[in-house]
Design a protein around this motif. Structure first.
Motif, PDB file in Angstrom:
ATOM      1  N   ILE A 155       0.861  -1.189   0.000  1.00 52.40           N
ATOM      2  CA  ILE A 155       0.000   0.000   0.000  1.00 52.40           C
ATOM      3  C   ILE A 155       0.890   1.230   0.000  1.00 52.40           C
ATOM      4  CG2 ILE A 155      -1.963   1.156   1.094  1.00 52.40           C
ATOM      5  CD1 ILE A 155      -2.567  -1.196   2.687  1.00 52.40           C
ATOM      6  N   CYS A 156       0.418   2.277  -0.662  1.00 53.47           N
ATOM      7  CA  CYS A 156       1.165   3.533  -0.697  1.00 53.47           C
ATOM      8  C   CYS A 156       1.508   3.973   0.729  1.00 53.47           C
ATOM      9  CB  CYS A 156       0.323   4.594  -1.404  1.00 53.47           C
ATOM     10  SG  CYS A 156       1.128   6.191  -1.490  1.00 53.47           S
ATOM     11  N   GLN A 157       2.742   4.478   0.896  1.00 55.05           N
ATOM     12  CA  GLN A 157       3.200   4.909   2.227  1.00 55.05           C
ATOM     13  C   GLN A 157       2.433   6.123   2.743  1.00 55.05           C
ATOM     14  OE1 GLN A 157       5.851   3.693   4.182  1.00 55.05           O
ATOM     15  NE2 GLN A 157       6.096   1.964   2.803  1.00 55.05           N
ATOM     16  N   ARG A 213      -2.894   8.906   3.493  1.00 56.89           N
ATOM     17  CA  ARG A 213      -4.148   9.421   2.925  1.00 56.89           C
ATOM     18  C   ARG A 213      -4.429   8.804   1.554  1.00 56.89           C
ATOM     19  NH1 ARG A 213      -1.653  13.670   5.008  1.00 56.89           N
ATOM     20  NH2 ARG A 213      -0.906  14.323   2.975  1.00 56.89           N
ATOM     21  N   CYS A 214      -3.486   7.999   1.065  1.00 58.11           N
ATOM     22  CA  CYS A 214      -3.632   7.395  -0.262  1.00 58.11           C
ATOM     23  C   CYS A 214      -3.883   5.898  -0.082  1.00 58.11           C
ATOM     24  CB  CYS A 214      -2.354   7.626  -1.066  1.00 58.11           C
ATOM     25  SG  CYS A 214      -2.365   6.857  -2.694  1.00 58.11           S
ATOM     26  N   GLU A 215      -4.798   5.348  -0.850  1.00 66.47           N
ATOM     27  CA  GLU A 215      -5.128   3.934  -0.660  1.00 66.47           C
ATOM     28  C   GLU A 215      -4.721   3.073  -1.848  1.00 66.47           C
ATOM     29  OE1 GLU A 215      -9.169   3.543   0.680  1.00 66.47           O
ATOM     30  OE2 GLU A 215      -8.626   4.336   2.652  1.00 66.47           O
ATOM     31  N   VAL A 216      -3.777   3.571  -2.646  1.00 66.56           N
ATOM     32  CA  VAL A 216      -3.324   2.794  -3.805  1.00 66.56           C
ATOM     33  C   VAL A 216      -2.637   1.516  -3.332  1.00 66.56           C
ATOM     34  CG1 VAL A 216      -1.551   2.728  -5.616  1.00 66.56           C
ATOM     35  CG2 VAL A 216      -3.151   4.632  -5.508  1.00 66.56           C
ATOM     36  N   LYS A 217      -3.047   0.395  -3.965  1.00 62.40           N
ATOM     37  CA  LYS A 217      -2.447  -0.900  -3.637  1.00 62.40           C
ATOM     38  C   LYS A 217      -1.894  -1.537  -4.898  1.00 62.40           C
ATOM     39  CE  LYS A 217      -5.620  -2.349   0.052  1.00 62.40           C
ATOM     40  NZ  LYS A 217      -6.634  -3.365   0.368  1.00 62.40           N
ATOM     41  N   VAL A 246       7.764   6.109  -7.398  1.00 62.79           N
ATOM     42  CA  VAL A 246       6.784   6.929  -6.684  1.00 62.79           C
ATOM     43  C   VAL A 246       5.403   6.347  -6.944  1.00 62.79           C
ATOM     44  CG1 VAL A 246       8.146   9.053  -6.749  1.00 62.79           C
ATOM     45  CG2 VAL A 246       6.538   8.555  -8.609  1.00 62.79           C
ATOM     46  N   CYS A 247       4.484   6.606  -6.024  1.00 65.38           N
ATOM     47  CA  CYS A 247       3.118   6.116  -6.167  1.00 65.38           C
ATOM     48  C   CYS A 247       2.539   6.624  -7.490  1.00 65.38           C
ATOM     49  CB  CYS A 247       2.276   6.613  -4.996  1.00 65.38           C
ATOM     50  SG  CYS A 247       0.522   6.308  -5.215  1.00 65.38           S
ATOM     51  N   PRO A 248       1.992   5.729  -8.320  1.00 65.77           N
ATOM     52  CA  PRO A 248       1.441   6.153  -9.612  1.00 65.77           C
ATOM     53  C   PRO A 248       0.315   7.175  -9.448  1.00 65.77           C
ATOM     54  CG  PRO A 248       1.520   3.744  -9.445  1.00 65.77           C
ATOM     55  CD  PRO A 248       1.839   4.290  -8.085  1.00 65.77           C
ATOM     56  N   SER A 249      -0.261   7.268  -8.243  1.00 66.68           N
ATOM     57  CA  SER A 249      -1.371   8.192  -8.048  1.00 66.68           C
ATOM     58  C   SER A 249      -0.934   9.482  -7.347  1.00 66.68           C
ATOM     59  CB  SER A 249      -2.472   7.496  -7.249  1.00 66.68           C
ATOM     60  OG  SER A 249      -3.460   8.404  -6.868  1.00 66.68           O
ATOM     61  N   CYS A 250      -0.356   9.373  -6.140  1.00 63.88           N
ATOM     62  CA  CYS A 250      -0.071  10.593  -5.362  1.00 63.88           C
ATOM     63  C   CYS A 250       1.389  11.028  -5.453  1.00 63.88           C
ATOM     64  CB  CYS A 250      -0.474  10.399  -3.903  1.00 63.88           C
ATOM     65  SG  CYS A 250       0.667   9.350  -2.983  1.00 63.88           S
ATOM     66  N   LYS A 251       2.223  10.251  -6.130  1.00 65.16           N
ATOM     67  CA  LYS A 251       3.640  10.582  -6.356  1.00 65.16           C
ATOM     68  C   LYS A 251       4.493  10.551  -5.091  1.00 65.16           C
ATOM     69  CE  LYS A 251       2.497  11.231 -10.626  1.00 65.16           C
ATOM     70  NZ  LYS A 251       2.525  10.007 -11.422  1.00 65.16           N
TER      71      LYS A 251
HETATM   72 ZN   LIG Z   1      -0.163   7.119  -3.166  1.00 66.39          ZN
END
Ligand SMILES: [Zn+2]
Ligand SMILES: [Zn+2]
Length: 252
Positions: A215-217, A220-224, A241-246
């Motif tokens: 899961i994203c570190q 507040r981000c729930e990307v898995k 980096v997270c593909p969503s929140c970077k």
């Molecule tokens: Zn993220």
């Protein structure tokens, strides 16, 4: 049924396709290696000379099967990314497995374990492992056995059968924890998405439901991402980096 479309797709199946389909039906859940061997055997036996890739060959069969709501599907194991194939009913729900694949006792136990696994996959229950944030998406075997509702030895037998049939899988070599197996991921994909849409999330890169993974570190981000998907996604020069929140994506 019986429209010219159906007839056309059914007649587009060669003997090689039919041989392959029979092999899939007989095999239950097959590994990618088994399926490749089956594909070679189908081509050799029927002198199928086209250089069609496996995915297109399967797609032709799936088109012919679609009006029966059947499909050959493949899914990667959440444990190691190993691919498995099976013939599934695209309208399957847990109840429709009754009598055909699972007994009532097995369904009862499976449903409770599945609910517990889904609960354990909640981002709020993420754990820190080797410096990364993970969704364990598994429960202890002792907790799983308590969901059987019968004598301990009977619960153990039921659990073993659910594992054998790949509805469940042990996540550790010592068989201490358990999660949903490839059969569940294949057969119940739509059903899970429809009935647990607020509780089951999909992996950002492969779009399959995800229970075990990273899961994203960023809290507040729930990307898995599945472990194997994260490895594939970040291979090469792609920024970690997270593909969503970077946010920086830590890997194990
Ligand atoms: Zn993220
Ligand atoms: Zn994935």
């Amino acid at each position: 049924m019986g429209s010219s479309d159906d007839e056309e797709s059914a007649s587009s199946l060669t003997d090689a396709h039919r041989f392959f389909l029979q092999g899939i039906m007989a095999g239950g859940t097959l590994s990618e290696k088994d399926v490749e061997e089956l594909f070679s055997a189908a081509k050799e036996t029927y002198k199928y000379r086209q250089t069609t890739p496996l995915t297109d060959f399967v797609e032709t069969i799936n088109k012919a099967l679609s009006f029966l709501y059947m499909q050959i599907r493949n899914i990667a194991s959440e444990l190691d990314g190993e691919k498995f194939y099976g013939l599934i009913n695209t309208r399957a729900d847990l109840e429709s497995q009754k009598g055909t694949q699972l007994t009532l006792t097995e369904i009862g136990m499976f449903r409770k374990i599945m609910n517990a696994v889904i609960e354990a996959s909640d981002p709020a229950k993420s754990k820190e492992r080797d410096g990364i944030r993970v969704s364990e998406g598994s429960i202890s075997v002792s907790a799983a056995l308590e969901h059987g509702g019968n004598a301990h030895s009977l619960n153990e037998r039921t659990l073993e059968r659910l594992v054998q049939e790949r509805w469940l899988v042990y996540t550790t070599p010592a068989h201490k924890r358990i999660t949903l197996g490839v059969r569940s991921l294949m057969e119940l994909k739509q059903w899970l998405e429809e009935n647990y849409e607020d509780h089951v999330s999909n992996c950002l890169t492969c779009h399959e439901p995800i229970f075990m993974g990273e899961i994203c570190q960023n809290n507040r981000c729930e990307v898995k991402l599945h472990h194997h998907c994260s490895k594939r996604w970040f291979t090469g020069n792609r920024e970690r980096v997270c593909p969503s929140c970077k946010n920086v994506w830590k890997m194990r």
